[in-house]
Design an enzyme around this catalytic site. Structure first.
Site, mmCIF file in Angstrom:
data_model
loop_
_atom_site.group_PDB
_atom_site.id
_atom_site.type_symbol
_atom_site.label_atom_id
_atom_site.label_comp_id
_atom_site.label_asym_id
_atom_site.label_seq_id
_atom_site.Cartn_x
_atom_site.Cartn_y
_atom_site.Cartn_z
ATOM 1 N N GLY A 1 -69.535 32.391 15.179
ATOM 2 C CA GLY A 1 -68.643 33.483 14.802
ATOM 3 C C GLY A 1 -67.514 33.456 15.811
ATOM 4 N N TYR B 1 -73.312 32.112 6.850
ATOM 5 C CA TYR B 1 -72.391 31.250 6.103
ATOM 6 C C TYR B 1 -72.951 29.857 5.999
ATOM 7 C CZ TYR B 1 -70.353 29.300 10.433
ATOM 8 O OH TYR B 1 -70.143 28.683 11.638
ATOM 9 N N TRP C 1 -72.085 35.085 3.234
ATOM 10 C CA TRP C 1 -72.897 36.231 2.811
ATOM 11 C C TRP C 1 -72.925 37.158 4.026
ATOM 12 C CZ3 TRP C 1 -73.831 31.180 1.643
ATOM 13 C CH2 TRP C 1 -74.045 30.860 0.294
ATOM 14 N N LYS D 1 -50.635 30.166 19.905
ATOM 15 C CA LYS D 1 -51.181 28.831 19.623
ATOM 16 C C LYS D 1 -50.510 28.290 18.371
ATOM 17 C CE LYS D 1 -54.944 31.281 19.632
ATOM 18 N NZ LYS D 1 -56.307 31.757 19.304
ATOM 19 N N ALA E 1 -61.271 25.832 17.089
ATOM 20 C CA ALA E 1 -60.251 25.406 18.063
ATOM 21 C C ALA E 1 -59.638 26.620 18.763
ATOM 22 C CB ALA E 1 -59.163 24.585 17.379
ATOM 23 N N ASP F 1 -60.799 29.670 19.017
ATOM 24 C CA ASP F 1 -61.800 30.426 19.794
ATOM 25 C C ASP F 1 -62.026 29.770 21.157
ATOM 26 O OD1 ASP F 1 -62.041 31.561 17.266
ATOM 27 O OD2 ASP F 1 -63.872 30.435 16.793
HETATM 28 N N1 LIG Z 1 -54.621 18.487 16.039
HETATM 29 C C1 LIG Z 1 -54.713 19.013 17.268
HETATM 30 N N2 LIG Z 1 -54.463 18.232 18.347
HETATM 31 C C2 LIG Z 1 -54.548 18.732 19.610
HETATM 32 N N3 LIG Z 1 -54.894 20.004 19.883
HETATM 33 C C3 LIG Z 1 -55.148 20.819 18.856
HETATM 34 C C4 LIG Z 1 -55.073 20.371 17.481
HETATM 35 N N4 LIG Z 1 -55.421 21.407 16.687
HETATM 36 C C5 LIG Z 1 -55.675 22.458 17.515
HETATM 37 N N5 LIG Z 1 -55.508 22.101 18.812
HETATM 38 C C6 LIG Z 1 -55.719 22.947 19.995
HETATM 39 O O1 LIG Z 1 -56.399 24.127 19.591
HETATM 40 C C7 LIG Z 1 -55.572 25.272 19.833
HETATM 41 C C8 LIG Z 1 -55.766 26.277 18.724
HETATM 42 O O2 LIG Z 1 -55.447 25.673 17.490
HETATM 43 P P1 LIG Z 1 -54.875 26.489 16.269
HETATM 44 O O3 LIG Z 1 -55.022 25.594 15.086
HETATM 45 O O4 LIG Z 1 -53.529 26.985 16.575
HETATM 46 O O5 LIG Z 1 -55.853 27.741 16.221
HETATM 47 P P2 LIG Z 1 -56.911 28.235 15.120
HETATM 48 O O6 LIG Z 1 -58.132 27.386 15.272
HETATM 49 O O7 LIG Z 1 -57.146 29.643 15.517
HETATM 50 O O8 LIG Z 1 -56.220 28.088 13.800
HETATM 51 C C9 LIG Z 1 -54.164 24.726 19.954
HETATM 52 O O9 LIG Z 1 -53.358 25.548 20.765
HETATM 53 C C10 LIG Z 1 -54.399 23.363 20.592
HETATM 54 O O10 LIG Z 1 -54.531 23.503 22.000
HETATM 55 MG MG LIG Z 2 -57.751 31.360 15.141
#
Ligand SMILES: Nc1ncnc2c1ncn2[C@@H]1O[C@H](COP(=O)(O)OP(=O)(O)O)[C@@H](O)[C@H]1O
Ligand SMILES: [Mg+2]
Length: 307
Positions: free
Chosen positions: A32, A91, A105, A228, A259, A261
């Site tokens: 989560g 989930y 769920w 982010k 990512a 989190d």
């Molecule tokens: N394809 C990627 N390559 C490198 N780092 C990534 C990538 N995707 C996500 N990250 C890392 O994870 C962090 C959060 O990703 P993001 O996609 O913005 O958040 P969420 O998972 O909340 O959608 C980014 O700031 C980066 O540091």
């Molecule tokens: Mg997020």
């Protein structure tokens, strides 16, 4: 640990995760968004801070297993309430040609009761120096409970806690776009630290670029704003300092779940360790970079690099 050991909590919902293994067999896990953040913080801050999770669970064996797992992983469980007639949400991950989709769920989960009892909630936040929550924490609550949560956060801030908020907007958990647009700003105003993802904010608040997201959160009174943006640079304003930090390329992206989190955990932990703004953003990028290089929303303990 001494009296001065900082106490950190995340508040929200942890679910049972069913991840496909093969031939209709699933592996049970627990995950989560806010729990993923708390769990990584627990590992990164071992010996430095006491990290706990505030939620409600059932009184069944499944919920017992989760509590035992928290204890084994060094998280404090004093913020876990138990309700006899509910259990954890669940989930299931569906895999189709390497594409993952999620089925939930969770509409009757015990976690939905987490702000029903103001006295209990206030008690769980007593003595905390940092409280992390997300828009998912808010979305699962009935409207009256959202007010209770806001009151508990305000009281905790008066008592010296800092509040961290990741809007983590999941439209399916909300009844309408209007509800999102009315509710999220109230929690921005309740926060000291905000960790939004640009794509969510652009979709629901029309921000033209990450700098516009920074301005909107700053207007809400947030003093630490970290936007982010996937593989793109992080845009932040931290204690009055504007900065852009390029995101290091990750060689092999295996599974991007969690990512954001993990980023939150890296950033918040680094701040608690007294690191500066840029180094703390880099810590967020490092922890999220590690999580997307493995399956699931948590880095295996033996593969996690210290900050
Ligand atoms: N394809 C990627 N390559 C490198 N780092 C990534 C990538 N995707 C996500 N990250 C890392 O994870 C962090 C959060 O990703 P993001 O996609 O913005 O958040 P969420 O998972 O909340 O959608 C980014 O700031 C980066 O540091
Ligand atoms: Mg997020």
């Amino acid at each position: 640990m001494t009296q001065e050991t900082p106490r950190v909590v995340a508040i929200g919902e942890v679910m049972v995760e069913m991840a496909p293994v093969e031939g209709g067999v699933y592996r049970r896990g627990f995950a989560g968004d806010t729990f993923n953040t708390a769990w990584h913080m627990g590992q990164l801050l071992t010996g430095t801070a006491e990290v706990g999770y505030v939620t409600r669970l059932g009184q069944d064996a499944l919920s017992d297993d989760f509590v035992r797992e928290m204890q084994a992983d060094g998280l404090t469980t004093s913020g876990v309430g138990r309700d006899a007639d509910r259990t954890m949400g669940l989930y299931l991950i569906e895999l189709q040609d390497a594409e993952r989709s999620f089925h939930y769920w969770r509409s009757q989960s015990a976690a939905r009761l987490l702000a029903d009892d103001p006295a209990w909630l206030a008690e769980t936040l007593q003595g905390t120096s940092l409280i992390h929550l997300s828009g998912i924490t808010v979305a699962i609550l009935p409207p009256a409970a959202r007010n209770t949560l806001l009151e508990a956060l305000a009281q905790a801030r008066t008592n010296g806690a800092r509040v961290s908020f990741d809007p983590n907007i999941r439209p399916k958990l909300w009844t309408s776009q209007d509800e999102i647009r009315e509710t999220i700003p109230r929690f921005i105003e309740a926060a000291d630290i905000a960790l939004p993802s640009f794509d969510d904010e652009a979709a629901h608040f029309g921000d033209a670029d990450p700098a516009a997201t920074v301005e909107r959160f700053a207007a809400g009174g947030v003093t630490e704003i970290i936007v982010k943006n996937g593989a793109d640079a992080v845009t932040a304003r931290i204690d009055g300092q504007d900065l852009t930090v390029d995101t290091p390329a990750v060689d092999k992206v295996i599974d991007t779940s969690g990512a954001g989190d993990a980023f939150n955990a890296g950033y918040l932990s680094a701040r608690l360790l007294g690191r500066g703004a840029r180094a703390s953003v880099a810590a967020g990028q490092s922890v999220s970079g590690q999580v997307i290089g493995c399956y699931g929303a948590r880095i295996p303990k033996d593969q996690m690099s210290p900050l």
